[in-house]
Design an enzyme around this catalytic site. Structure first.
Site, mmCIF file in Angstrom:
data_model
loop_
_atom_site.group_PDB
_atom_site.id
_atom_site.type_symbol
_atom_site.label_atom_id
_atom_site.label_comp_id
_atom_site.label_asym_id
_atom_site.label_seq_id
_atom_site.Cartn_x
_atom_site.Cartn_y
_atom_site.Cartn_z
ATOM 1 N N THR A 143 0.848 -1.187 0.000
ATOM 2 C CA THR A 143 0.000 0.000 0.000
ATOM 3 C C THR A 143 0.884 1.238 0.000
ATOM 4 O O THR A 143 2.010 1.193 0.508
ATOM 5 C CB THR A 143 -0.884 -0.039 1.266
ATOM 6 O OG1 THR A 143 -1.783 -1.128 1.118
ATOM 7 C CG2 THR A 143 -1.673 1.225 1.483
ATOM 8 N N ARG B 194 -13.744 -7.611 -1.501
ATOM 9 C CA ARG B 194 -13.212 -7.312 -0.157
ATOM 10 C C ARG B 194 -12.696 -5.872 -0.114
ATOM 11 O O ARG B 194 -12.002 -5.424 -1.008
ATOM 12 C CB ARG B 194 -12.082 -8.295 0.178
ATOM 13 C CG ARG B 194 -11.393 -8.042 1.518
ATOM 14 C CD ARG B 194 -10.152 -7.196 1.348
ATOM 15 N NE ARG B 194 -9.388 -7.076 2.591
ATOM 16 C CZ ARG B 194 -8.378 -6.217 2.752
ATOM 17 N NH1 ARG B 194 -8.011 -5.423 1.768
ATOM 18 N NH2 ARG B 194 -7.732 -6.149 3.888
ATOM 19 N N GLY C 279 -10.564 -3.122 2.399
ATOM 20 C CA GLY C 279 -9.748 -3.008 3.609
ATOM 21 C C GLY C 279 -9.881 -1.644 4.257
ATOM 22 O O GLY C 279 -10.886 -0.933 4.078
ATOM 23 N N ASP C 280 -8.866 -1.287 5.015
ATOM 24 C CA ASP C 280 -8.901 -0.038 5.783
ATOM 25 C C ASP C 280 -8.579 1.202 4.946
ATOM 26 O O ASP C 280 -8.973 2.322 5.301
ATOM 27 C CB ASP C 280 -7.892 -0.115 6.939
ATOM 28 C CG ASP C 280 -6.466 -0.339 6.436
ATOM 29 O OD1 ASP C 280 -6.283 -1.171 5.510
ATOM 30 O OD2 ASP C 280 -5.539 0.303 6.954
ATOM 31 N N THR D 37 -0.850 1.144 6.904
ATOM 32 C CA THR D 37 -0.658 0.026 5.984
ATOM 33 C C THR D 37 -0.547 -1.253 6.785
ATOM 34 O O THR D 37 0.002 -1.249 7.889
ATOM 35 C CB THR D 37 0.599 0.218 5.104
ATOM 36 O OG1 THR D 37 0.785 -0.970 4.328
ATOM 37 C CG2 THR D 37 1.848 0.493 5.918
ATOM 38 N N GLY D 38 -1.076 -2.341 6.234
ATOM 39 C CA GLY D 38 -1.011 -3.616 6.945
ATOM 40 C C GLY D 38 -2.279 -4.411 6.727
ATOM 41 O O GLY D 38 -2.977 -4.210 5.730
ATOM 42 N N GLY E 157 -5.668 -4.924 6.749
ATOM 43 C CA GLY E 157 -6.730 -3.943 6.874
ATOM 44 C C GLY E 157 -7.788 -4.301 7.896
ATOM 45 O O GLY E 157 -8.314 -3.427 8.599
HETATM 46 N N1 ASP Z 1 -4.100 -2.127 4.432
HETATM 47 C C1 ASP Z 1 -4.278 -2.654 3.102
HETATM 48 C C2 ASP Z 1 -5.557 -3.444 3.048
HETATM 49 O O1 ASP Z 1 -5.825 -4.175 3.981
HETATM 50 C C3 ASP Z 1 -3.154 -3.537 2.656
HETATM 51 C C4 ASP Z 1 -1.773 -3.014 2.870
HETATM 52 O O2 ASP Z 1 -1.565 -2.045 3.578
HETATM 53 O O3 ASP Z 1 -0.856 -3.586 2.276
HETATM 54 O O4 ASP Z 1 -6.236 -3.393 2.072
#
Ligand code: ASP
Length: 299
Positions: A169, A197, A199-200, A220-221, A223
């Site tokens: 991300t 789906r 995410g955050d 990032t991470g 989500g």
């Molecule tokens: N946070 C993002 C999601 O869950 C993914 C990412 O940060 O790599 O969509």
């Protein structure tokens, strides 16, 4: 009202290119191309801010550069859903006005951050998703992407497996010389996600938040973990209600409340101090400020 706004003439800026595996596992070539991409994005944001531009313009243009680069799991570098499609999520927030906009599961553009900003400015809405987001982008005359514009569709053999680098991300936070803060985040989501789906990253309060008085955050991470805890807003709320610094708030979140290896955040507080916190082995980041700081790192 408890205001913590400190007005100074200084600007500052941070970008991220995702948190996840240790950069020690990457090829030298990959490290170099990611570093260069972060520097280009940082430089674009720096030019906006040093020229007296707004934090909002800086975060939008830096994120757009990272989306266009192809080295990250956002924009041109998007990974695919299990159905083999690209679905992109992005959001942007102006800390001066609480104005914000986002798109989720958009499929027809390579720069969803521009569409998110248009949602903010040209509609009464905050988030537009799926076929509605595609129709909005088309109606607003954004350039329509073809499969050839997305590297994973153009070169399917280079699509990473779900066990490889999971995150990529991109995001940016900034404070401009008028003391305004902004945050922006853009992604294709976690590797191997189901179609539909979300995410955050496109969710204000989970992956993105900005309030001039307290700070701006881009996450990032994984989500789902960030959505459960409303991480971006929670950090700002800790500054506001618990009198913590943004750095202490983030440390508490990653040490005590998120599962290990959940991800990371970049943030900037009202005084312009940059915060970079993660609980993954690696995280691509860059930071610049009016005092001459200009650096990137992977840990
Ligand atoms: N946070 C993002 C999601 O869950 C993914 C990412 O940060 O790599 O969509």
């Amino acid at each position: 009202m408890n205001t913590k706004r400190i007005v100074s003439a200084d600007w500052s800026l941070a970008v991220h290119g995702g948190a996840g595996s240790s950069p020690a596992t990457w090829s030298a070539e990959k490290r170099e191309s990611r570093k260069l991409a972060m520097e280009v994005a940082l430089d674009i944001g720096r030019r906006v801010l040093s020229g007296g531009g707004t934090a909002l313009d800086a975060v939008e243009s830096a994120v757009a550069a990272l989306e266009s680069d192809g080295n990250f799991h956002a924009g041109r570098g998007a990974t695919l859903t299990t159905a083999g499609h690209v679905e992109l999520d992005a959001s942007i927030m102006d800390g001066a006005t609480a104005g914000c906009g986002g798109v989720a599961a958009i499929t027809v553009v390579t720069n969803p951050i521009h569409v998110a900003r248009r949602v903010m400015h040209s509609t009464p809405h905050v988030l537009i998703v799926g076929s509605g987001a595609d129709a909005f982008a088309r109606q607003q005359a954004f350039p329509m992407a073809t499969a050839a514009d997305f590297l994973s569709l153009a070169k399917p053999s280079e699509q990473p497996s779900a066990t490889e680098l999971k995150f990529g991300t991109v995001g940016c936070v900034a404070r401009d010389s008028s003391g305004n803060l902004a945050a922006a985040t853009s992604t294709s989501g976690t590797t191997g996600k189901l179609a539909g789906r979300v995410g955050d990253s496109p969710l204000i309060g989970a992956g993105t938040f900005a309030d001039n008085r307290y700070g701006a955050v881009s996450a990032t991470g994984i989500g789902e973990e960030f959505i459960r805890r409303c991480v971006a807003y929670d950090l700002i709320a800790q500054v506001r209600y618990a009198n913590r610094t943004l750095g202490d708030a983030a440390k508490e979140m990653f040490d005590n409340r998120l599962p290990s290896e959940a991800g990371g955040i970049i943030g900037v507080d009202a005084s312009g101090e940059i915060v970079i916190v993660r609980n993954t082995p690696g995280m691509s980041w860059g930071a610049a400020d009016a005092g001459g700081r200009f650096e990137t790192g992977f840990e």
